[in-house]
Write an enzyme that holds these catalytic residues in place. Structure first.
Site, PDB file in Angstrom:
ATOM      1  N   HIS A 373      34.407  10.790 -16.022  1.00  0.00           N
ATOM      2  CA  HIS A 373      34.475  11.704 -17.160  1.00  0.00           C
ATOM      3  C   HIS A 373      33.855  11.159 -18.439  1.00  0.00           C
ATOM      4  CE1 HIS A 373      37.297  14.674 -15.365  1.00  0.00           C
ATOM      5  NE2 HIS A 373      37.715  13.638 -14.684  1.00  0.00           N
ATOM      6  N   LYS A 572      32.541  12.246 -31.535  1.00  0.00           N
ATOM      7  CA  LYS A 572      32.613  13.707 -31.692  1.00  0.00           C
ATOM      8  C   LYS A 572      32.189  14.153 -33.100  1.00  0.00           C
ATOM      9  CE  LYS A 572      36.394  14.093 -28.290  1.00  0.00           C
ATOM     10  NZ  LYS A 572      35.980  14.997 -27.200  1.00  0.00           N
ATOM     11  N   LYS A 681      35.754  27.593 -23.860  1.00  0.00           N
ATOM     12  CA  LYS A 681      36.848  28.486 -24.271  1.00  0.00           C
ATOM     13  C   LYS A 681      36.441  29.323 -25.481  1.00  0.00           C
ATOM     14  CE  LYS A 681      39.922  24.989 -22.482  1.00  0.00           C
ATOM     15  NZ  LYS A 681      40.645  23.729 -22.789  1.00  0.00           N
TER      16      LYS A 681
HETATM   17  C1  8GP Z   1      36.642  13.792 -21.132  1.00  0.00           C
HETATM   18  C2  8GP Z   1      35.270  14.001 -21.749  1.00  0.00           C
HETATM   19  O1  8GP Z   1      35.178  13.294 -22.945  1.00  0.00           O
HETATM   20  C3  8GP Z   1      35.024  15.475 -21.979  1.00  0.00           C
HETATM   21  O2  8GP Z   1      33.715  15.680 -22.409  1.00  0.00           O
HETATM   22  C4  8GP Z   1      35.246  16.248 -20.684  1.00  0.00           C
HETATM   23  O3  8GP Z   1      35.131  17.626 -20.909  1.00  0.00           O
HETATM   24  C5  8GP Z   1      36.629  15.946 -20.142  1.00  0.00           C
HETATM   25  O4  8GP Z   1      36.778  14.550 -19.941  1.00  0.00           O
HETATM   26  C6  8GP Z   1      36.886  16.623 -18.814  1.00  0.00           C
HETATM   27  O5  8GP Z   1      35.907  16.281 -17.898  1.00  0.00           O
HETATM   28  N1  8GP Z   1      36.768  12.392 -20.779  1.00  0.00           N
HETATM   29  C7  8GP Z   1      37.897  11.722 -20.930  1.00  0.00           C
HETATM   30  O6  8GP Z   1      38.892  12.183 -21.439  1.00  0.00           O
HETATM   31  C8  8GP Z   1      37.872  10.352 -20.445  1.00  0.00           C
HETATM   32  O7  8GP Z   1      36.883   9.911 -19.927  1.00  0.00           O
HETATM   33  N2  8GP Z   1      38.998   9.660 -20.602  1.00  0.00           N
HETATM   34  C9  8GP Z   1      39.172   8.301 -20.294  1.00  0.00           C
HETATM   35  C10 8GP Z   1      39.534   7.915 -18.979  1.00  0.00           C
HETATM   36  C11 8GP Z   1      38.247   7.489 -19.616  1.00  0.00           C
END
Ligand code: 8GP
Length: 830
Positions: A373, A572, A681
């Site tokens: 992610h 961000k 959304k």
């Molecule tokens: C998030 C991303 O930042 C976001 O762009 C994306 O929409 C979301 O995941 C769902 O895929 N990533 C995280 O929250 C993340 O990587 N968290 C930490 C575990 C590394």
């Protein structure tokens, strides 16, 4: 297994289990019964909160029936299941969602009204289940909704934190954190399964036992913590299927240390018990950032061990051969948090089931798949080898063995290339050594995916580049994220949902979002456009009321609502947004009354939590509030600008904010936001977006077209060069940005020294997130937004086209893709 009962008994069971018909009257009966018995109250002392509890229990009764039927049919059919392992499930509230998914909202609404209550008041009593940080946790929740709705045999596994994400309060402009004790009053949405308890072991040591020519390992000693299951039913929309999220809670083993007790160390014996309970007490509040606390590692293993025990037990009931495990079980790793599951399954197969190493590894690697992610380096999980060795002595051996065999294969692929080996290794050779969890997850999975096209391309070109060389590109896929239209349109924006249903003449769009496309035909219908606008306006009025309630500022619903709500993070760039606001403020102040008449009034709305240890992010919140307190008081700008920071942003606050936005900002430095899901959304709720060429913004742009989105800024492929320039050359600062910074430094928004560390990120910090590079084009894009908003008719058309073209971004689409190309599962409808 029925044979132990006499036929009369079975008959009686069947007679008594006929589900009650559900209508207003049976609901009211059930409501009153719950008030009287479950809550031990009566007509004399039933308030809104007990009315909520009684309604929730009445709904829960129906959910349990469906849940039971679903489990029964899934067991009978014995099809392959998917298990979604996620350390976060950001569910929000459940009552409204369950009522809508079960189709009970109208009848139950009537029912409570006749009993003297208002459904809105009842719904408002519920506290959010906030077991997650941000996008990653909410994605898991959307995916569970889709898995249920599409009737897939699926389970979620997570942790039942006693404290969810902290509550945010703003004191003197600063963020303050308060514990989120969400279980304070009973939680009707969980079913405690005191019968489902798993022992989880920590510490101890490993004995190597030689039996003939075979060696086996025995892990003994250490401490044992028990995992107790709490089941959370997740109903599908418009189907009977209701799936399960099993959350594990830690508790001490019943056995009490009477040795210590008798020796007079009663308090110490109790303390040890409490330590076990503490394991699942708190959700770590970091988003996109790794903090290497031992307790977090313990949480991870605790949850993984309990879940795998459960999965293996279920598989063994079918008495199949172990080779068939991957045909029956798919396990999806939501990020690297559950990566230890790979090691745990190998341990179970080799040490407990006595399979040979290679056969076991073959099963493991055909079972797991892994979703990444983020590409941010600070988010990559790695754990010190000494820490793992202490807590999980057998697992560390297995990790080293896996790595050895893996590197032997890599060595054959690239003979003599030691650097290549070091880069791929699961072990980072530093002092101390570290286990790289992403490497473990890749080596142990048959598929790896990113969460939007650009992100999936970037992981192949950057962080996982060497793995692509070794495995070839086919192991790496894209699965663009999605959101559930049930919660994010139907529930959050009931008026728009109604208008869409009336216009299309059906509700099928809620299960096939591509059907929204037909709304395009109505853009030329004046009356339709008027109604579309009216819905947006009433949602803005609702948000304006909320803002008055929580921050005591009046905002004009006719102004342009400009929203940025998400976790506060440098990447961000909320900082860039507030710098832009200062520029706007100064521009308006310098205008003549004549010129002011031409300005589009704006309300700039921020919301989001900063990780408690993230100093710079917390300063951004302070700056936003400082600017707000100056701007909102300044009568010389005639209400042309208001700045609002909405405290404690969470799922249910998002449900109020998102439908009310005219424009929302998704302005991460290109290449840093893996996908984003709030962008989807907002656009689904007919809000336009102002965004960078990043994450899912790119795909949204492709779908809705150039005319309906405002894109700006440098591209991901330019980022390295720009950073290099900041590092090694004197890059002149954008003049508008320079003026804004000087203004802050002059004390216009309170003591300048407070903000010095923030401003330093742009100067001494070499502007890592490239705010000065994008600032000019950001301001230009904002001008285009203002101009476009003045042309009301065109704006409404854009707004309609936004919603009409969001078909691709349903989580149903995403889940179908996972099911078909990664998990190999098929629907089993109740
Ligand atoms: C998030 C991303 O930042 C976001 O762009 C994306 O929409 C979301 O995941 C769902 O895929 N990533 C995280 O929250 C993340 O990587 N968290 C930490 C575990 C590394």
């Amino acid at each position: 297994e029925l044979s132990k009962w006499r036929p009369e008994v079975i008959e009686l069971w069947e007679k008594c289990s006929v589900p009650e018909t559900i209508n207003k009257e049976t609901f009211q009966k059930s409501f009153i019964r719950h008030v009287n018995t479950t809550l031990a109250r009566s007509i004399y002392n039933v308030d809104n909160f007990s009315a909520y509890q009684a309604t929730a229990h009445a709904v829960r009764d129906r959910l349990i029936q469906r849940w039971n039927e679903t489990q029964q049919i899934h067991t009978e059919r014995d099809q392959k299941r998917v298990y979604y392992l996620s350390l976060e499930f950001l569910l929000g509230r459940s009552l409204d969602n369950a009522l809508l998914n079960l189709g009970l909202k109208d009848s139950f609404g009537e029912g409570v009204k006749e009993l003297g209550f208002k459904m809105e008041d009842i719904l408002d009593q519920e506290v959010d289940a906030a077991l997650g940080n941000g996008g990653l946790g909410r994605l898991a929740a959307c995916y569970m909704d889709s898995l249920a709705t599409l009737c897939y045999p699926a389970w979620g596994y997570g942790v039942r934190y006693t404290y969810g994400i902290f509550q945010q309060k703003i004191v003197d402009g600063y963020q303050d954190e308060f514990p989120d004790y969400w279980l304070n009053f009973d939680n009707p949405w969980e079913l405690p399964r005191v019968d489902i308890v798993v022992d989880v072991q920590f510490g101890g040591h490993v004995n190597k036992i030689t039996e003939g020519d075979k060696v086996r390992h025995e892990w003994i000693g250490g401490e044992t913590v028990q995992a107790v299951a709490y089941d959370v039913p997740i109903p599908g929309y418009g189907v009977k299927n209701c799936i399960n999220i099993r959350l594990w809670n830690s508790k001490p083993r019943r056995k009490f240390d009477f040795g210590k007790f008798n020796a007079g160390e009663y308090d110490q014996a109790v303390q040890e018990q409490m330590k076990a309970e503490f394991l699942t007490a708190v959700l770590y509040p970091n988003d996109n950032h790794m903090v290497g606390k031992e307790l977090r590692l313990k949480q991870q293993y605790f949850w993984v061990a309990a879940s795998l025990h459960d999965i293996v037990r279920r598989f063994k009931k079918s008495q199949r051969d172990w080779n068939e495990f991957p045909d029956q079980v798919a396990i999806q790793l939501n990020d690297t948090h559950p990566a230890l599951a790979i090691v745990e399954l190998q341990r179970i197969l080799v040490d407990e089931e006595r399979l040979d190493w290679d056969a076991a590894w073959d099963i493991v690697t055909h079972t797991f798949a892994f979703t990444n992610h983020t590409v941010l380096p600070e988010a990559m999980e790695k754990w010190p080898v000494p820490m793992i060795s202490q807590l999980l002595p057998r697992h560390i051996q297995i990790i080293f063995d896996l790595n050895l065999f893996f590197l032997q294969r890599v060595e054959k692929f690239a003979p003599g290339d030691r650097d290549f080996l070091a880069r791929l290794s699961i072990i980072e050779e530093s002092t101390p050594q570290y286990v790289r969890m992403a490497h473990l997850a890749i080596v142990g999975s048959h598929r790896v995916n990113g969460v939007a096209k650009l992100h999936s391309k970037l992981i192949k070109e950057t962080i996982f580049k060497d793995f692509v060389k070794y495995y070839g590109p086919d192991k790496f896929e894209n699965k663009t994220n999605g959101i559930t239209p049930r919660r994010w349109l139907h529930q959050a924006n009931p008026k728009l949902s109604e208008l869409i249903t009336e216009t299309l003449g059906h509700k099928d769009w809620l299960k096939d979002l591509t059907l929204l496309k037909k709304l395009e035909e109505s853009v030329h219908d004046k009356e339709f456009r008027r109604r579309w606008m009216a819905v947006k306006h009433s949602n803005k009025v609702r948000l304006a009321e909320y803002i008055r309630d929580v921050v005591d500022v009046d905002v004009n619903p006719n102004a342009l609502f400009d929203v940025q709500v998400k976790r506060i993070h440098e990447y961000k760039r909320q900082f860039m947004n507030i710098l832009g606001v200062i520029h706007r403020y100064n521009t308006i102040k310098s205008m003549s009354p004549e010129q002011m008449r031409d300005v589009v009034p704006r309300v700039v709305i921020f919301g989001g939590k900063a990780a408690p240890g993230y100093y710079i992010a917390k300063l951004v919140i302070k700056l936003i509030n400082s600017v707000a307190s100056v701007v909102n008081k300044d009568s010389t700008i005639q209400d042309l600008l208001k700045v609002i920071f909405i405290p404690d942003y969470n799922v249910s606050v998002a449900e109020i904010i998102i439908p009310a936005s005219d424009i929302s900002q998704h302005i991460s430095t290109a290449g840093t936001e893996a996908s984003g899901t709030s962008n989807m959304k907002f656009v689904l709720n007919c809000g336009l977006i102002l965004g960078t060429v990043d994450g899912a913004n790119i795909e949204i742009h492709e779908e809705i077209g150039d005319d309906n989105i405002f894109m700006f800024g440098h591209l991901a492929e330019q980022v390295d060069d720009l950073r290099y320039a900041h590092r090694y050359r004197d890059v002149p600062m954008d003049p508008h940005l320079d003026a804004v910074i000087k203004d802050i430094e002059s004390g216009s928004f309170g003591e300048a020294r407070i903000f010095a560390p923030l401003i330093n990120t742009l100067t001494f910090g070499k502007d890592y997130y490239l705010i000065s590079d994008d600032f000019g084009s950001y301001l230009d894009a904002q001008k285009l937004v203002d101009e476009a908003y003045k042309k009301e008719k065109d704006w409404v058309k854009k707004s309609i086209l936004c919603t009409a073209n969001m078909g691709q971004f349903s989580s149903d689409r995403a889940i179908k893709e996972y099911a078909e190309s990664i998990w190999g599962i098929i629907p089993v409808k109740v």
